[in-house]
Write an enzyme that holds these catalytic residues in place. Structure first.
Site, PDB file in Angstrom:
ATOM      1  N   GLU A  81      -4.777   3.968   6.258  1.00 59.73           N
ATOM      2  CA  GLU A  81      -4.673   3.938   4.799  1.00 59.73           C
ATOM      3  C   GLU A  81      -5.411   5.167   4.267  1.00 59.73           C
ATOM      4  OE1 GLU A  81      -5.653   0.749   1.212  1.00 59.73           O
ATOM      5  OE2 GLU A  81      -5.721   0.100   3.286  1.00 59.73           O
ATOM      6  N   SER A 119     -10.638   1.083   2.660  1.00 57.20           N
ATOM      7  CA  SER A 119     -10.334   0.632   4.010  1.00 57.20           C
ATOM      8  C   SER A 119      -9.653   1.748   4.804  1.00 57.20           C
ATOM      9  CB  SER A 119      -9.403  -0.573   3.986  1.00 57.20           C
ATOM     10  OG  SER A 119     -10.005  -1.666   3.341  1.00 57.20           O
ATOM     11  N   ARG A 158       0.807  -1.219   0.000  1.00 48.32           N
ATOM     12  CA  ARG A 158       0.000   0.000   0.000  1.00 48.32           C
ATOM     13  C   ARG A 158       0.847   1.280   0.000  1.00 48.32           C
ATOM     14  NH1 ARG A 158      -2.234  -3.657  -1.268  1.00 48.32           N
ATOM     15  NH2 ARG A 158      -4.149  -4.608  -0.489  1.00 48.32           N
TER      16      ARG A 158
END
Length: 310
Positions: free
Chosen positions: A302, A232, A183
């Site tokens: 995130e 998320s 990520r």
């Protein structure tokens, strides 16, 4: 604090450059998935690569902050707004290029295009390999910067190269030249992703569609896609799931102001109507604190934050 509808000297200066659509004091909440936050001092959509480079050069010379707004997924805009330039690349800024052979294919798309556009072009050329990206919200540029993905794969698995604009011009970087991890990716300072080239392969498009349909069905059943949402919220810690830890901490369905931890999936936040960025960020902080206290896990947000938070 940026005031909605107010035209500043910066917005006028950018307009004088030409080659861009400029909206001064433009509310950004409607452009984000969670529908919260303030306005942009200058929301700018460049109409050409040259115009984008000119904008970045102006920002560097005059010390103007630059923020990138992609599809608005997992992006939280501060209630105080975003000073400086907020860039949003049009999805059709660059032509699509398909170089497809008997066994493989390379697709080049603009970074402002939605991820779903890649899926549609892939299917049109009977290519497979990026099924795991189906259903992920946002743009291809965002997929590069966040190395977007699921448990089944990440963007850089199928990315061959990215084109990046800076104040000095536009150039391509191979995957090997872009450090990336879970990520995350590291682009040149001040760089803006403009195009992405994907390396895919010929395959069974019927089986590919079945995989994507199953993934999309699962998302619809388990994620709050019918509400303004944000997720998320956290990356999954090694060997565990953020949603499980948040639920274990007793926060599933918990509300702060008009922001709520989703009752469908605890690693998502929904806007019940009228939530502020302060509500959302406060809930993110609370989730992080409670999980640390309950499970000893320091979860990593995130979340892309833009602008001033009051």
């Amino acid at each position: 604090m940026v005031e909605a509808g107010v035209k500043t000297a910066l917005a006028a200066r950018v307009e004088s450059l030409g080659g861009c659509e400029v909206k001064a004091g433009e509310p950004l909440a409607p452009l984000t998935s969670v529908r919260a936050g303030g306005a942009a001092e200058a929301l700018v959509r460049p109409r050409s690569p040259d115009a984008l480079v000119a904008l970045l050069k102006l920002a560097r010379e005059e010390g103007v902050p630059v923020s990138i707004l992609g599809g608005g997924a997992n992006t939280l805009v501060g209630d105080g707004g975003v000073p400086g330039l907020t860039l949003k690349l049009p999805g059709d800024l660059f032509p699509e290029v398909a170089d497809v052979g008997p066994e493989e294919g390379r697709l080049t798309l603009g970074a402002g295009a939605a991820i779903v556009r890649l899926i549609n072009v892939m299917r049109a050329h009977a290519l497979v390999g990026a099924e795991f990206l189906a259903g992920i919200p946002g743009t291809l540029g965002g997929a590069v910067s966040m190395n977007a993905g699921t448990k089944n794969g990440e963007a850089f698995r199928v990315i061959e190269a990215v084109e990046v604009a800076t104040a000095d011009g536009v150039g391509w970087l191979t995957k090997a030249q872009v450090p990336y991890s879970y990520r995350h990716s590291e682009l040149p300072p001040g760089g803006v992703v403009t195009r992405v080239r994907f390396a895919l392969r010929k395959g069974d498009v019927v089986a590919s569609k079945a995989v994507m349909d199953a993934d999309l069905g699962y998302r619809k059943r388990t994620q709050p896609l019918s509400q303004p949402n944000f997720g998320s919220v956290f990356t999954n810690p090694p060997g565990d799931h953020a949603g499980r830890l948040i639920e274990l901490a007793g926060l599933k369905g918990y509300s702060l102001g008009r922001a709520q931890v989703s009752t469908l999936h605890a690693n998502w936040i929904v806007n019940l109507g009228g939530a502020t960025a302060r509500d959302v960020l406060g809930l993110v902080t609370l989730m992080q604190q409670r999980v640390l206290e309950q499970s000893g896990v320091d979860m990593k947000p995130e979340v892309k934050r833009l602008g001033d938070f009051l």
